[in-house]
Design a protein around this motif. Sequence first.
Motif, PDB file in Angstrom:
ATOM      1  N   GLY A 176      19.470  44.660 -30.176  1.00  0.00           N
ATOM      2  CA  GLY A 176      18.952  45.489 -31.250  1.00  0.00           C
ATOM      3  C   GLY A 176      19.557  46.881 -31.293  1.00  0.00           C
ATOM      4  N   LYS A 177      20.152  47.328 -30.193  1.00  0.00           N
ATOM      5  CA  LYS A 177      20.698  48.681 -30.119  1.00  0.00           C
ATOM      6  C   LYS A 177      22.220  48.723 -30.091  1.00  0.00           C
ATOM      7  N   VAL A 178      22.863  47.570 -30.034  1.00  0.00           N
ATOM      8  CA  VAL A 178      24.315  47.559 -29.922  1.00  0.00           C
ATOM      9  C   VAL A 178      24.953  48.105 -31.202  1.00  0.00           C
ATOM     10  N   HIS A 179      26.069  48.800 -31.048  1.00  0.00           N
ATOM     11  CA  HIS A 179      26.807  49.312 -32.188  1.00  0.00           C
ATOM     12  C   HIS A 179      27.825  48.272 -32.626  1.00  0.00           C
ATOM     13  N   LYS A 180      27.667  47.790 -33.856  1.00  0.00           N
ATOM     14  CA  LYS A 180      28.576  46.787 -34.383  1.00  0.00           C
ATOM     15  C   LYS A 180      29.792  47.452 -35.023  1.00  0.00           C
ATOM     16  N   THR A 181      30.881  46.700 -35.117  1.00  0.00           N
ATOM     17  CA  THR A 181      32.108  47.242 -35.697  1.00  0.00           C
ATOM     18  C   THR A 181      32.338  46.790 -37.133  1.00  0.00           C
ATOM     19  N   GLY A 182      31.426  45.978 -37.687  1.00  0.00           N
ATOM     20  CA  GLY A 182      31.534  45.605 -39.094  1.00  0.00           C
ATOM     21  C   GLY A 182      32.337  44.351 -39.368  1.00  0.00           C
ATOM     22  N   LEU A 183      32.537  43.494 -38.379  1.00  0.00           N
ATOM     23  CA  LEU A 183      33.313  42.269 -38.563  1.00  0.00           C
ATOM     24  C   LEU A 183      32.458  41.078 -39.000  1.00  0.00           C
ATOM     25  N   GLY A 184      31.192  41.307 -39.265  1.00  0.00           N
ATOM     26  CA  GLY A 184      30.344  40.211 -39.734  1.00  0.00           C
ATOM     27  C   GLY A 184      29.777  39.386 -38.610  1.00  0.00           C
ATOM     28  N   SER A 185      29.240  40.050 -37.593  1.00  0.00           N
ATOM     29  CA  SER A 185      28.746  39.341 -36.409  1.00  0.00           C
ATOM     30  C   SER A 185      27.590  38.404 -36.740  1.00  0.00           C
ATOM     31  N   SER A 186      26.650  38.834 -37.583  1.00  0.00           N
ATOM     32  CA  SER A 186      25.496  37.980 -37.889  1.00  0.00           C
ATOM     33  C   SER A 186      25.927  36.740 -38.670  1.00  0.00           C
ATOM     34  N   ALA A 187      26.863  36.900 -39.615  1.00  0.00           N
ATOM     35  CA  ALA A 187      27.334  35.757 -40.403  1.00  0.00           C
ATOM     36  C   ALA A 187      28.112  34.779 -39.529  1.00  0.00           C
ATOM     37  N   ALA A 188      28.986  35.291 -38.663  1.00  0.00           N
ATOM     38  CA  ALA A 188      29.771  34.416 -37.792  1.00  0.00           C
ATOM     39  C   ALA A 188      28.875  33.700 -36.794  1.00  0.00           C
ATOM     40  N   MET A 189      27.875  34.424 -36.257  1.00  0.00           N
ATOM     41  CA  MET A 189      26.961  33.807 -35.301  1.00  0.00           C
ATOM     42  C   MET A 189      26.142  32.704 -35.950  1.00  0.00           C
ATOM     43  N   ILE A 190      25.555  33.005 -37.117  1.00  0.00           N
ATOM     44  CA  ILE A 190      24.735  32.011 -37.808  1.00  0.00           C
ATOM     45  C   ILE A 190      25.570  30.806 -38.212  1.00  0.00           C
ATOM     46  N   THR A 191      26.773  31.029 -38.702  1.00  0.00           N
ATOM     47  CA  THR A 191      27.632  29.915 -39.102  1.00  0.00           C
ATOM     48  C   THR A 191      27.967  29.016 -37.922  1.00  0.00           C
ATOM     49  N   SER A 192      28.296  29.620 -36.787  1.00  0.00           N
ATOM     50  CA  SER A 192      28.629  28.808 -35.606  1.00  0.00           C
ATOM     51  C   SER A 192      27.403  28.062 -35.093  1.00  0.00           C
ATOM     52  N   LEU A 193      26.219  28.707 -35.121  1.00  0.00           N
ATOM     53  CA  LEU A 193      25.006  28.077 -34.616  1.00  0.00           C
ATOM     54  C   LEU A 193      24.536  26.955 -35.541  1.00  0.00           C
ATOM     55  N   VAL A 194      24.470  27.224 -36.838  1.00  0.00           N
ATOM     56  CA  VAL A 194      24.056  26.200 -37.801  1.00  0.00           C
ATOM     57  C   VAL A 194      24.998  25.002 -37.746  1.00  0.00           C
ATOM     58  N   SER A 195      26.294  25.269 -37.741  1.00  0.00           N
ATOM     59  CA  SER A 195      27.282  24.188 -37.727  1.00  0.00           C
ATOM     60  C   SER A 195      27.211  23.398 -36.429  1.00  0.00           C
ATOM     61  N   ALA A 196      26.978  24.088 -35.312  1.00  0.00           N
ATOM     62  CA  ALA A 196      26.883  23.397 -34.026  1.00  0.00           C
ATOM     63  C   ALA A 196      25.708  22.426 -34.010  1.00  0.00           C
ATOM     64  N   ILE A 197      24.579  22.830 -34.575  1.00  0.00           N
ATOM     65  CA  ILE A 197      23.410  21.936 -34.630  1.00  0.00           C
ATOM     66  C   ILE A 197      23.707  20.726 -35.511  1.00  0.00           C
ATOM     67  N   LEU A 198      24.290  20.964 -36.687  1.00  0.00           N
ATOM     68  CA  LEU A 198      24.582  19.860 -37.603  1.00  0.00           C
ATOM     69  C   LEU A 198      25.594  18.886 -37.006  1.00  0.00           C
ATOM     70  N   VAL A 199      26.575  19.407 -36.280  1.00  0.00           N
ATOM     71  CA  VAL A 199      27.558  18.533 -35.632  1.00  0.00           C
ATOM     72  C   VAL A 199      26.941  17.823 -34.435  1.00  0.00           C
ATOM     73  N   HIS A 200      26.147  18.554 -33.645  1.00  0.00           N
ATOM     74  CA  HIS A 200      25.566  17.993 -32.426  1.00  0.00           C
ATOM     75  C   HIS A 200      24.682  16.789 -32.728  1.00  0.00           C
ATOM     76  N   PHE A 201      23.947  16.867 -33.836  1.00  0.00           N
ATOM     77  CA  PHE A 201      23.058  15.769 -34.210  1.00  0.00           C
ATOM     78  C   PHE A 201      23.714  14.813 -35.211  1.00  0.00           C
ATOM     79  N   GLU A 202      25.037  14.938 -35.339  1.00  0.00           N
ATOM     80  CA  GLU A 202      25.855  14.020 -36.136  1.00  0.00           C
ATOM     81  C   GLU A 202      25.442  13.981 -37.609  1.00  0.00           C
ATOM     82  N   VAL A 203      24.975  15.122 -38.104  1.00  0.00           N
ATOM     83  CA  VAL A 203      24.699  15.250 -39.533  1.00  0.00           C
ATOM     84  C   VAL A 203      26.011  15.420 -40.297  1.00  0.00           C
ATOM     85  N   ILE A 204      26.948  16.178 -39.702  1.00  0.00           N
ATOM     86  CA  ILE A 204      28.286  16.347 -40.255  1.00  0.00           C
ATOM     87  C   ILE A 204      29.288  16.180 -39.126  1.00  0.00           C
ATOM     88  N   SER A 205      30.555  16.034 -39.488  1.00  0.00           N
ATOM     89  CA  SER A 205      31.631  16.037 -38.501  1.00  0.00           C
ATOM     90  C   SER A 205      32.675  17.049 -38.936  1.00  0.00           C
TER      91      SER A 205
END
Length: 329
Positions: A176-205
């Motif tokens: 909550g206190k880290v200084h971000k550099t503006g590279l879109g950390s929340s979007a990249a994190m959410i995309t990797s996490l959402v995609s990992a779940i969908l791939v892990h449970f074989e919803v997508i490949s």
Amino acid sequence: MTRILTNATTTCISAPGKVLVAGGYLVLDQKYSGLVIGTDSRFYTTITSLNPNQTLANTKLVRRITVRSPQFDDGKWVYSCGIGSSSLNPCALNQDVAVNTERNKYVEYALSLSLSVASFLSPDFLAKFGSELDVLIVGHNDFYSQRAQLESRNLPISTESLQSLEPFCAALTTIGKVHKTGLGSSAAMITSLVSAILVHFEVISIPSGEHGMVEFAHNMAQFVHCLAQGKVGSGFDVSSAVFGSHIYRRFDPEILADLMAFAEEVGVGYVDGEKILKVVRGVSKWDTQVQPFKLPLGIKLMLADVDAGSSTPKLVSGVLGWREANPVQ
């Protein structure tokens, strides 16, 4: 978005950060395009199922999810997940406050909503889940200011010093206190996490030649990210996390309006997978435009670390407020 590893128990998906080099706040308007560049800095999500395919795992409905983000102080969250225990509460998460009292809604929303979709689509969902999911999330050093890390090592503030740091080094503060550099950390994190779940449970490949799979991951990540931020943003950061560098024109925000309102009214844990799918799987309804683009060979973009941190929703609200108060005559 790239698949790093997938096997019977473990999945790892990465997603890049972004730099919007043209378009600015005009990308909020569907009339305008923006040029977004995917960076070589990426977020990685690794999901491991513990004790999968056991008889006990198929009968117990309450599951444990441990999320670790070791770059941060207090970077651990533990949830219990009552899967399918109620048709009105498909994958609600209860956080163990004895482990961490701070809520991370970006992680929580991504887990709850993606698991709701996976539980609806995956016939072997409980067996694949196992007794527990272990989720590890890390991001490249470039997503966060490393000034505190350099100062702790008595290193000069220079490119050479940054390159000497080990990958995924400690941020020396809480998330909550880290200084971000503006590279879109929340979007990249959410995309990797959402995609990992969908791939892990074989919803997508991933990768896949089947039309719509990557688009499905994109739409799902857009929904989660907008909900976590509390508004439908332009979406170029999530789009870049999925498609890399491209010329971007946003989707109609009305696509997500009703689903967002419903989730905010009833609570994220009460949004069932079928309702989500009616919106995010309707690929033909999404009017996002993605035109591939690559920087010419030999060109490199370098960004400065101002060590001030930023909040995209606040910045956007400020600009929109200024535009409303100063309309073009």
